[in-house]
Design an enzyme around this catalytic site. Structure first.
Site, PDB file in Angstrom:
ATOM      1  N   ARG A 103     -19.317  14.055 -47.789  1.00  0.00           N
ATOM      2  CA  ARG A 103     -19.895  14.788 -48.915  1.00  0.00           C
ATOM      3  C   ARG A 103     -19.163  14.422 -50.204  1.00  0.00           C
ATOM      4  O   ARG A 103     -17.967  14.139 -50.203  1.00  0.00           O
ATOM      5  CB  ARG A 103     -19.806  16.304 -48.702  1.00  0.00           C
ATOM      6  CG  ARG A 103     -20.701  16.825 -47.604  1.00  0.00           C
ATOM      7  CD  ARG A 103     -20.726  18.341 -47.594  1.00  0.00           C
ATOM      8  NE  ARG A 103     -21.362  18.868 -48.809  1.00  0.00           N
ATOM      9  CZ  ARG A 103     -21.383  20.172 -49.107  1.00  0.00           C
ATOM     10  NH1 ARG A 103     -20.796  21.047 -48.300  1.00  0.00           N
ATOM     11  NH2 ARG A 103     -21.978  20.584 -50.196  1.00  0.00           N
ATOM     12  N   GLU A 154     -22.878  30.935 -56.129  1.00  0.00           N
ATOM     13  CA  GLU A 154     -22.214  32.234 -56.235  1.00  0.00           C
ATOM     14  C   GLU A 154     -20.745  32.112 -56.588  1.00  0.00           C
ATOM     15  O   GLU A 154     -20.134  33.039 -57.114  1.00  0.00           O
ATOM     16  CB  GLU A 154     -22.380  33.000 -54.922  1.00  0.00           C
ATOM     17  CG  GLU A 154     -21.491  32.554 -53.769  1.00  0.00           C
ATOM     18  CD  GLU A 154     -21.758  31.143 -53.276  1.00  0.00           C
ATOM     19  OE1 GLU A 154     -20.794  30.470 -52.839  1.00  0.00           O
ATOM     20  OE2 GLU A 154     -22.928  30.715 -53.324  1.00  0.00           O
ATOM     21  N   ASP A 155     -20.160  30.952 -56.294  1.00  0.00           N
ATOM     22  CA  ASP A 155     -18.742  30.762 -56.598  1.00  0.00           C
ATOM     23  C   ASP A 155     -18.503  30.479 -58.076  1.00  0.00           C
ATOM     24  O   ASP A 155     -17.391  30.663 -58.576  1.00  0.00           O
ATOM     25  CB  ASP A 155     -18.136  29.653 -55.737  1.00  0.00           C
ATOM     26  CG  ASP A 155     -19.044  28.452 -55.568  1.00  0.00           C
ATOM     27  OD1 ASP A 155     -20.132  28.406 -56.188  1.00  0.00           O
ATOM     28  OD2 ASP A 155     -18.667  27.553 -54.798  1.00  0.00           O
ATOM     29  N   ARG A 183     -22.281  18.369 -42.658  1.00  0.00           N
ATOM     30  CA  ARG A 183     -22.818  18.765 -41.358  1.00  0.00           C
ATOM     31  C   ARG A 183     -23.646  17.631 -40.762  1.00  0.00           C
ATOM     32  O   ARG A 183     -24.322  16.897 -41.494  1.00  0.00           O
ATOM     33  CB  ARG A 183     -23.710  19.996 -41.511  1.00  0.00           C
ATOM     34  CG  ARG A 183     -22.995  21.276 -41.804  1.00  0.00           C
ATOM     35  CD  ARG A 183     -23.990  22.350 -42.220  1.00  0.00           C
ATOM     36  NE  ARG A 183     -25.053  22.511 -41.251  1.00  0.00           N
ATOM     37  CZ  ARG A 183     -25.165  23.545 -40.406  1.00  0.00           C
ATOM     38  NH1 ARG A 183     -24.257  24.483 -40.416  1.00  0.00           N
ATOM     39  NH2 ARG A 183     -26.170  23.622 -39.573  1.00  0.00           N
ATOM     40  N   HIS A 188     -26.778  21.858 -45.429  1.00  0.00           N
ATOM     41  CA  HIS A 188     -25.900  22.725 -46.201  1.00  0.00           C
ATOM     42  C   HIS A 188     -26.755  23.579 -47.131  1.00  0.00           C
ATOM     43  O   HIS A 188     -27.737  23.108 -47.704  1.00  0.00           O
ATOM     44  CB  HIS A 188     -24.919  21.887 -47.020  1.00  0.00           C
ATOM     45  CG  HIS A 188     -23.954  21.116 -46.178  1.00  0.00           C
ATOM     46  ND1 HIS A 188     -22.774  21.647 -45.735  1.00  0.00           N
ATOM     47  CD2 HIS A 188     -24.012  19.854 -45.696  1.00  0.00           C
ATOM     48  CE1 HIS A 188     -22.136  20.737 -45.013  1.00  0.00           C
ATOM     49  NE2 HIS A 188     -22.866  19.653 -44.974  1.00  0.00           N
TER      50      HIS A 188
END
Length: 267
Positions: A103, A154-155, A183, A188
């Site tokens: 990633r 959200e972070d 993954r 994701h």
């Protein structure tokens, strides 16, 4: 278990957010073997990471907190290096260099160690994920929690607020602290969502910056990061939307967002 920080120095709170693949049973087995290290909570699936993180924050007792996603893992010395940096430099937030395992990871802010990274002169704001070391006193003083209404991104409000209010932000760039894993199925949450949740998060963080910072070059710089990254991503999602009504509705949201910032100086 393998962190070099040593036995008794780490508290690991794992929130099983309604998993269906045997994770819950495996966590319970590990907790029985390592009761001083591992605490497991089980809850119904919430649909995103905000709820589980908030649950864990309400139980954390350590001087610092660090968020580790289920797919990823830490370098053996990660917590030792991050907490040592926070102690030596009196930091409220410490970024640790990230390593890609299939990633894409941010790199520009990890070119050198930074004991005191200026939010407006450095590149730290280009890393807004939650995978950082936060001084828990800062988190609790600000009442920081993750917005459960946001499906993705959200972070960003959480980390942006911590950056803006931190006494000092530091960077550990000479050790691979966090391994970001892809993954096998590629599903994701951040990669499979569409325009609407991306715009939800973008509107939220832009409102935060406008509330926290006065008009000027500093605010323009941070806002420009979101229009260059998240707004561009929203357009890519928009191009993949199959329903004409959805495209029209979300494009109207984009237009309102851009129009609302027409008097800012980053264009």
């Amino acid at each position: 278990l393998h962190q070099s920080l040593g036995a008794g120095a780490v508290e690991m709170i794992v929130v099983d957010d309604g998993s269906t693949d045997g994770t819950g049973e495996e966590l319970d087995r590990l907790a029985r073997r390592h009761p001083q290290l591992l605490r497991v909570l089980h809850q119904d699936n919430s649909g995103g990471p905000s709820g589980p993180r908030n649950t864990a924050l309400g139980l954390a007792r350590g001087r610092y907190v660090f968020f580790l996603d289920a797919d990823d893992y830490l370098g053996v010395r990660a917590l030792e290096r991050l907490t040592a940096a926070a102690e030596e430099w009196d930091s409220d937030v410490v970024l640790g260099r990230m390593k890609d395992v299939g990633r894409r990871v941010p790199r520009s802010m990890f070119r050198t160690n930074q004991p005191d990274a200026d939010l407006f002169a450095s590149r730290v704001y280009w890393s807004l994920s939650a995978q950082k070391l936060f001084r828990r006193e800062l988190v609790e003083r600000l009442g920081l929690r993750f917005d459960t209404a946001l499906r993705v991104g959200e972070d960003q409000p959480f980390t942006a607020t911590a950056y803006l209010r931190a006494r000092r932000i530091s960077v550990v760039a000479d050790y691979d602290c966090y391994y970001l894993v892809r993954r096998p199925d590629g599903r994701h949450l951040t990669l499979v969502n569409r325009t609407r949740p991306t715009l939800d998060a973008l509107e939220r963080v832009c409102s935060l910056l406008r509330a926290e910072l006065p008009r000027g070059a500093g605010r323009d710089l941070l806002l420009s990061r979101h229009f260059e990254v998240e707004l561009a991503g929203a357009f890519r999602f928009l191009a993949a939307e199959r329903e004409a009504l959805v495209r029209e509705r979300e494009f109207a949201r984009m237009r309102r967002l851009v129009t609302g910032h027409r008097d800012d100086g980053f264009w």
